[in-house]
Design an enzyme around this catalytic site. Sequence first.
Site, PDB file in Angstrom:
ATOM      1  N   GLN A 190       0.813  -1.220   0.000  1.00 28.61           N
ATOM      2  CA  GLN A 190       0.000   0.000   0.000  1.00 28.61           C
ATOM      3  C   GLN A 190       0.849   1.273   0.000  1.00 28.61           C
ATOM      4  O   GLN A 190       0.341   2.357   0.222  1.00 28.61           O
ATOM      5  CB  GLN A 190      -0.933   0.002   1.220  1.00 28.61           C
ATOM      6  CG  GLN A 190      -1.880  -1.170   1.240  1.00 28.61           C
ATOM      7  CD  GLN A 190      -2.737  -1.205   2.485  1.00 28.61           C
ATOM      8  OE1 GLN A 190      -3.165  -0.170   2.979  1.00 28.61           O
ATOM      9  NE2 GLN A 190      -2.999  -2.392   2.995  1.00 28.61           N
ATOM     10  N   LYS A 192       7.494   2.721   1.196  1.00 26.94           N
ATOM     11  CA  LYS A 192       7.951   3.810   0.337  1.00 26.94           C
ATOM     12  C   LYS A 192       7.775   5.158   1.041  1.00 26.94           C
ATOM     13  O   LYS A 192       8.651   6.017   0.984  1.00 26.94           O
ATOM     14  CB  LYS A 192       7.157   3.785  -0.970  1.00 26.94           C
ATOM     15  CG  LYS A 192       7.562   4.835  -1.964  1.00 26.94           C
ATOM     16  CD  LYS A 192       6.764   4.691  -3.245  1.00 26.94           C
ATOM     17  CE  LYS A 192       7.159   5.740  -4.256  1.00 26.94           C
ATOM     18  NZ  LYS A 192       6.407   5.601  -5.503  1.00 26.94           N
ATOM     19  N   TYR A 211      13.099  -2.373  -3.354  1.00 27.40           N
ATOM     20  CA  TYR A 211      14.081  -1.288  -3.227  1.00 27.40           C
ATOM     21  C   TYR A 211      14.508  -0.759  -4.591  1.00 27.40           C
ATOM     22  O   TYR A 211      14.668   0.452  -4.769  1.00 27.40           O
ATOM     23  CB  TYR A 211      15.280  -1.737  -2.394  1.00 27.40           C
ATOM     24  CG  TYR A 211      14.895  -2.000  -0.960  1.00 27.40           C
ATOM     25  CD1 TYR A 211      14.390  -0.979  -0.161  1.00 27.40           C
ATOM     26  CD2 TYR A 211      14.989  -3.261  -0.414  1.00 27.40           C
ATOM     27  CE1 TYR A 211      14.006  -1.214   1.144  1.00 27.40           C
ATOM     28  CE2 TYR A 211      14.609  -3.507   0.903  1.00 27.40           C
ATOM     29  CZ  TYR A 211      14.112  -2.484   1.672  1.00 27.40           C
ATOM     30  OH  TYR A 211      13.723  -2.708   2.962  1.00 27.40           O
TER      31      TYR A 211
END
Length: 134
Positions: A82, A86, A115
């Site tokens: 979701q 980040k 990543y």
Amino acid sequence: MRLEYKINEYCGVKEVEEVFSKSGIRRPVGDGDRIQRMLDNADEVISVRDEGKLIGFLRAITDYSYCCYISDIAVDKDYQGQGIGKELIRILRERLGEEEIQYILTSAPRAVGFYEKIGFERADKAFVIKRKND
């Protein structure tokens, strides 16, 4: 769902252990003293809660001028996918800056793609002396 992100807010050992367990990240769950030291000695902790419940956090060690090692990014599996991880990294980068500081982390094999997708580059010159006590 109402997510609230906080910078350097207290996180209890038990709730951190729960996030570690629910995230799939391998950490010394069950060794509360060690986890407390991990939290106490972090320079930056960014937490995210859903209606008061800790569901993710980032822990980092930095000199605030040249490098920042991201020690942990853990998000409860029920909340993964979701954009929470980040966002934790975005908040850290906004807080510390992007001009002078290099961000470094080690990744679990299954998280490498995540990543890379958010802008990290693989480093082929990293070295490690593994801990004797996991």
